[in-house]
Write an enzyme that holds these catalytic residues in place. Structure first.
Site, PDB file in Angstrom:
ATOM      1  N   ASP A 157       1.178  -1.370   0.074  1.00 56.63           N
ATOM      2  CA  ASP A 157      -0.152   0.167   0.077  1.00 56.63           C
ATOM      3  C   ASP A 157       0.764   1.250   0.267  1.00 56.63           C
ATOM      4  O   ASP A 157       2.026   1.653   1.115  1.00 56.63           O
ATOM      5  CB  ASP A 157      -0.872   0.311   1.258  1.00 56.63           C
ATOM      6  CG  ASP A 157      -1.893  -1.146   1.500  1.00 56.63           C
ATOM      7  OD1 ASP A 157      -1.938  -1.727  -0.144  1.00 56.63           O
ATOM      8  OD2 ASP A 157      -3.089  -1.170   2.205  1.00 56.63           O
TER       9      ASP A 157
ATOM     10  N   GLU B 268     -10.599  -8.846   0.551  1.00 56.86           N
ATOM     11  CA  GLU B 268     -10.562 -10.556   0.252  1.00 56.86           C
ATOM     12  C   GLU B 268     -11.732 -10.953   1.830  1.00 56.86           C
ATOM     13  O   GLU B 268     -12.432 -10.105   2.614  1.00 56.86           O
ATOM     14  CB  GLU B 268      -9.410 -10.388   0.773  1.00 56.86           C
ATOM     15  CG  GLU B 268      -7.995 -10.506   0.123  1.00 56.86           C
ATOM     16  CD  GLU B 268      -6.544 -10.433   0.597  1.00 56.86           C
ATOM     17  OE1 GLU B 268      -5.880 -10.470   0.082  1.00 56.86           O
ATOM     18  OE2 GLU B 268      -6.334 -10.418   1.416  1.00 56.86           O
TER      19      GLU B 268
ATOM     20  N   THR C 170      -5.167 -15.590  -4.763  1.00 53.17           N
ATOM     21  CA  THR C 170      -3.627 -15.830  -5.084  1.00 53.17           C
ATOM     22  C   THR C 170      -2.602 -15.777  -4.494  1.00 53.17           C
ATOM     23  O   THR C 170      -3.248 -17.732  -4.343  1.00 53.17           O
ATOM     24  CB  THR C 170      -3.747 -14.032  -3.306  1.00 53.17           C
ATOM     25  OG1 THR C 170      -3.783 -14.873  -2.223  1.00 53.17           O
ATOM     26  CG2 THR C 170      -4.914 -13.041  -3.360  1.00 53.17           C
TER      27      THR C 170
ATOM     28  N   LEU D 229       2.664 -10.760  -4.640  1.00 53.31           N
ATOM     29  CA  LEU D 229       3.593 -10.409  -4.537  1.00 53.31           C
ATOM     30  C   LEU D 229       4.725  -9.761  -5.946  1.00 53.31           C
ATOM     31  O   LEU D 229       3.981 -10.802  -7.004  1.00 53.31           O
ATOM     32  CB  LEU D 229       4.684 -11.134  -3.821  1.00 53.31           C
ATOM     33  CG  LEU D 229       4.618 -11.095  -2.113  1.00 53.31           C
ATOM     34  CD1 LEU D 229       5.891 -12.628  -2.151  1.00 53.31           C
ATOM     35  CD2 LEU D 229       4.551 -10.270  -1.046  1.00 53.31           C
TER      36      LEU D 229
ATOM     37  N   ARG E 273       1.443  -5.490 -10.183  1.00 56.25           N
ATOM     38  CA  ARG E 273       0.512  -4.421 -10.107  1.00 56.25           C
ATOM     39  C   ARG E 273       1.339  -3.568 -11.763  1.00 56.25           C
ATOM     40  O   ARG E 273       2.667  -3.439 -11.598  1.00 56.25           O
ATOM     41  CB  ARG E 273       0.442  -3.272  -9.606  1.00 56.25           C
ATOM     42  CG  ARG E 273      -0.216  -2.170  -9.334  1.00 56.25           C
ATOM     43  CD  ARG E 273      -0.413  -1.350  -8.027  1.00 56.25           C
ATOM     44  NE  ARG E 273      -1.257  -2.265  -6.994  1.00 56.25           N
ATOM     45  CZ  ARG E 273      -2.434  -2.517  -6.477  1.00 56.25           C
ATOM     46  NH1 ARG E 273      -3.202  -1.361  -7.694  1.00 56.25           N
ATOM     47  NH2 ARG E 273      -2.803  -3.020  -5.407  1.00 56.25           N
TER      48      ARG E 273
ATOM     49  N   GLU F  79      -4.391 -14.213  -9.239  1.00 57.38           N
ATOM     50  CA  GLU F  79      -3.110 -12.788  -9.048  1.00 57.38           C
ATOM     51  C   GLU F  79      -2.045 -13.330  -8.084  1.00 57.38           C
ATOM     52  O   GLU F  79      -2.533 -13.715  -7.655  1.00 57.38           O
ATOM     53  CB  GLU F  79      -3.987 -11.319  -8.568  1.00 57.38           C
ATOM     54  CG  GLU F  79      -4.252 -11.203  -7.227  1.00 57.38           C
ATOM     55  CD  GLU F  79      -5.468 -10.273  -6.840  1.00 57.38           C
ATOM     56  OE1 GLU F  79      -5.171  -9.940  -5.619  1.00 57.38           O
ATOM     57  OE2 GLU F  79      -6.258 -10.301  -7.304  1.00 57.38           O
TER      58      GLU F  79
END
Length: 462
Positions: free
Chosen positions: A116, A201, A356, A400, A433, A397
């Site tokens: 974040d 989540e 994930t 990390l 990302r 996805e």
């Protein structure tokens, strides 16, 4: 346990001999946009930079992007005062490039978790209520509140200026559906992922770093707000054992190891009559929350694919009790399948499961933290099969940042399991990302190669 990916490298002495994915099923690739792509005033940040980055992604065949629609930005100041302006501009750019959109209804705070880089709190009017009534937040046994998201205990309690939490979520989703009708009708929005807890989540916030948790701590149960405790007492009375209306008191703390606790150690209370009752109740509340919110998501987004994200709690997977999963709400000790009930709930709403940690290798975990007894590969294998057995789509996805070929090969092996007699594969993959680092020379060459293989196209040998 056999794991997905055992056969990702062919049996041959050449280390570079890799599995050829040419002709395999097409798995769409999405890329997550930066967390702060829309600012707190609901304005699109640096649109020209983003446009150029999206053109680069489009040039290598990326199918679309994923974006968080933050509750704390859109409904920031007043109940049902929605501002979608920045998202409208963003969506127009995406549409003009003929890319698709996965949109996340993000009912949680951003900031304080791994990766974040911006802070987006819950709406101001909600945090004002929380100052007077802190029980709207998940609470641990020390009484510490977690304001990342609202406790599921108020799903059906009118404490948000006359609305229940679930009504608030529904009104937000319905406003989004009306506001972006043209993007739904045009097929630009391919999927809505519905946020169901911290980080979006479906889990309890059992391992918050801002409360001192560090990997690989077992975490703590998060059921001490008065709404959840009231429900637990009622469940115990209904069972005929009112003295069970409490949470266990021998569970250690956030950074304990299982063998240090009376509850999670081998042969511990987690498998006693009371332990089973409590864990059933705790995990059932998680499933029921997902059930309630997804039912309303289907009403709001009728005809559009919806999805829920489940986190990969892979540490302590090789113990009997699986304590980190238990505190997160996944009742998955070694003698019970904790993901089948979640998969069944998702099937009821024809929702996809987004999971994930598909890039993680168990061996790497053992080298870094041998004491954690982690097994991400075993967990991925279990969860993917629970979903496939329930006949629901499974997307995934990476947990990390991943730029190396070894990580991409691991994702590919999970996306398209070799020798699966039913030919099952992921329905989509979302890359975490978009960043300048991804678009750098060698990193982007590897990413392009990965996209081609996910699409079942020939990739250059190298």
């Amino acid at each position: 346990m056999e794991t997905v990916g055992d056969n990702q490298v062919e049996d041959s002495p050449g280390k570079l001999e890799e599995r050829d994915f040419t002709g395999t099923p097409y798995v769409p690739i999405y890329v997550m946009l930066p967390l702060g792509v829309i600012n707190m005033n609901c304005e699109l940040v640096e649109p020209e930079v983003l446009l150029n980055q999206l053109k680069v992604l489009k040039s290598v065949g990326v199918d679309g992007v994923m974006v968080d629609c933050w509750w704390g930005i859109v409904e920031a100041h007043n109940p049902q005062g929605y501002n979608w302006s920045g998202y409208k501009r963003l969506f127009q750019i995406v549409r003009d490039l003929n890319l698709k959109l996965q949109v996340v209804m993000s009912f949680h705070e951003c900031g304080g978790n791994v990766g974040d880089d911006v802070h987006i709190p819950l709406p101001h009017w909600v945090t004002e209520i929380g100052q007077k009534n802190p029980d709207i937040y998940f609470t641990d046994k020390e009484g510490k509140r977690n304001n990342e998201c609202l406790t599921w205990g108020i799903d059906k309690v009118r404490v948000l200026r006359g609305r229940t939490a679930v009504e608030v979520y529904f009104d937000y989703m319905r406003s989004f559906r009306v506001e972006f009708d043209e993007f739904f009708e045009g097929g630009i929005i391919s999927e809505i992922e519905v946020g169901l807890g911290p980080c979006g989540e479906l889990r309890y916030p059992s391992y918050p770093e801002n409360h001192g948790w560090k990997y690989p701590g077992i975490g703590e149960f998060q059921c001490y707000d008065r709404y959840l405790m009231k429900n637990l007492k009622e469940a115990a009375e209904a069972r005929g054992h009112s003295f069970w209306g409490r949470a266990p008191d021998n569970t250690g703390s956030y950074n304990s190891q299982p063998h240090e606790t009376g509850f999670f150690r081998d042969g511990g209370d987690y498998d006693s009559y009371y332990g089973r009752f409590f864990l059933n109740w705790y995990s059932r509340f998680l499933v029921d929350h997902g059930d309630r919110v997804l039912a309303l998501a289907n009403l709001a987004f009728e005809g559009t694919c919806i999805a829920a994200k489940v986190s990969g709690i892979h540490w302590w997977y090789k113990t009997a009790s699986h304590p980190a999963e238990l505190t997160a709400g996944f009742y998955n000790p070694c003698n019970r399948d904790g993901y089948a009930s979640i998969a069944a709930m998702l099937k009821k709403h024809e929702a996809a499961l987004n999971f994930t940690c598909v890039e993680m290798r168990t061996l790497d975990q053992h080298e870094g933290f041998p004491e954690a007894l982690a097994d991400p590969e075993g967990l991925v294998w279990q969860v993917l099969n629970a979903a496939w057995d329930a006949n629901i789509p499974v997307a995934s996805e990476n947990a990390l940042t991943c730029h190396d070929r070894e990580g991409y090969n691991k994702i590919l092996a999970n996306a398209k399991p070799q020798n699966d007699p039913d030919g099952r594969h992921l329905s989509a993959f979302t890359y975490l990302r978009l960043s300048p680092v991804l678009l750098e020379g060698h990193n982007f060459v590897e990413f392009e190669r990965f996209v081609k293989k996910m699409h079942g196209e020939a990739a250059p040998k190298s």
